[in-house]
Design a protein around this motif. Sequence first.
Motif, PDB file in Angstrom:
ATOM      1  N   ASN A 188      -5.534 -41.375  16.426  1.00  0.00           N
ATOM      2  CA  ASN A 188      -5.048 -40.290  15.570  1.00  0.00           C
ATOM      3  C   ASN A 188      -3.714 -39.774  16.084  1.00  0.00           C
ATOM      4  O   ASN A 188      -3.314 -40.037  17.229  1.00  0.00           O
ATOM      5  N   ALA A 190      -1.294 -36.470  16.916  1.00  0.00           N
ATOM      6  CA  ALA A 190      -1.441 -35.069  17.306  1.00  0.00           C
ATOM      7  C   ALA A 190      -0.948 -34.119  16.224  1.00  0.00           C
ATOM      8  O   ALA A 190      -1.396 -32.968  16.140  1.00  0.00           O
ATOM      9  N   PRO A 197      -6.987 -33.438  14.658  1.00  0.00           N
ATOM     10  CA  PRO A 197      -7.651 -33.793  15.920  1.00  0.00           C
ATOM     11  C   PRO A 197      -9.116 -33.364  15.947  1.00  0.00           C
ATOM     12  O   PRO A 197      -9.947 -34.038  16.566  1.00  0.00           O
ATOM     13  N   HIS A 200     -11.277 -36.001  14.438  1.00  0.00           N
ATOM     14  CA  HIS A 200     -11.456 -37.141  15.330  1.00  0.00           C
ATOM     15  C   HIS A 200     -12.352 -36.794  16.519  1.00  0.00           C
ATOM     16  O   HIS A 200     -13.074 -37.661  17.024  1.00  0.00           O
ATOM     17  N   THR A 214      -5.064 -40.362  21.225  1.00  0.00           N
ATOM     18  CA  THR A 214      -4.229 -39.506  20.397  1.00  0.00           C
ATOM     19  C   THR A 214      -2.767 -39.792  20.709  1.00  0.00           C
ATOM     20  O   THR A 214      -2.353 -39.738  21.866  1.00  0.00           O
TER      21      THR A 214
END
Length: 243
Positions: A188, A190, A197, A200, A214
Amino acid sequence: MKAAPLLENHDAPLILLGGTLCNGRLWQPLIEQLNVAHYSCVTLSGGDSAHALATQLLEVLPPRFCLAGFSLGAMVALQMVALAPERISGLALLSVNPFSDLPENAVNRRMAVREARKAGMTRWLSENLWPKYVAPHRLDDAALHHTIMQMAEECGIEIFARQTEVAITRTDHRAALASFMAPMLILNGAHDAICTPQHHYALATAAPHARWITLPESGHFLPLEAPQRVAIAMRNWIQESIQ
């Protein structure tokens, strides 16, 4: 020296499921970095639900495959895990919201399709979603904007309408990950304002064996914003998946 192609002479090709209004252009920079020999980029266009799309794909895909999904494609990938986990040799989920959609979102989602039909895809996306698509420092990136808008125009409004129904009717399949032991990667950005986030984190909590990365300088469109960094993570994941 050019890296040896991954998945060469292997019976588990890499299947790449695009997100809303995405086609093969989404994956091209990543494919160039990965140098995979056997892969297929899928535009989600053949069904009005994640279950329908997953069922159709499972009917035509080989017995085993590595599966990567971006955004809406990741939601379909989770449906495929729920239906046929034994066929998936590795799972990568990029920029995903694993939850079922809130019922109250349906009205606004369908209204968005009507507005895009009236205003035109590029204008509507530029005004409404582009600010959420990429990290703040990429908002003035004309080439990136052009690629994303080009994909949307190529997909068209009817595919957008069908994909909207997929998003509305999707189901939370995190429970299926508890018994899914194949290599799993979560990626993912940020700065992702669409699949945050926190989304996730919820996914990683459901799959504690997964590797979660991330990317600090990226937003929602990871494969186009940071193809080199995504490729590094996915290359390692692929190697694990075909062992």
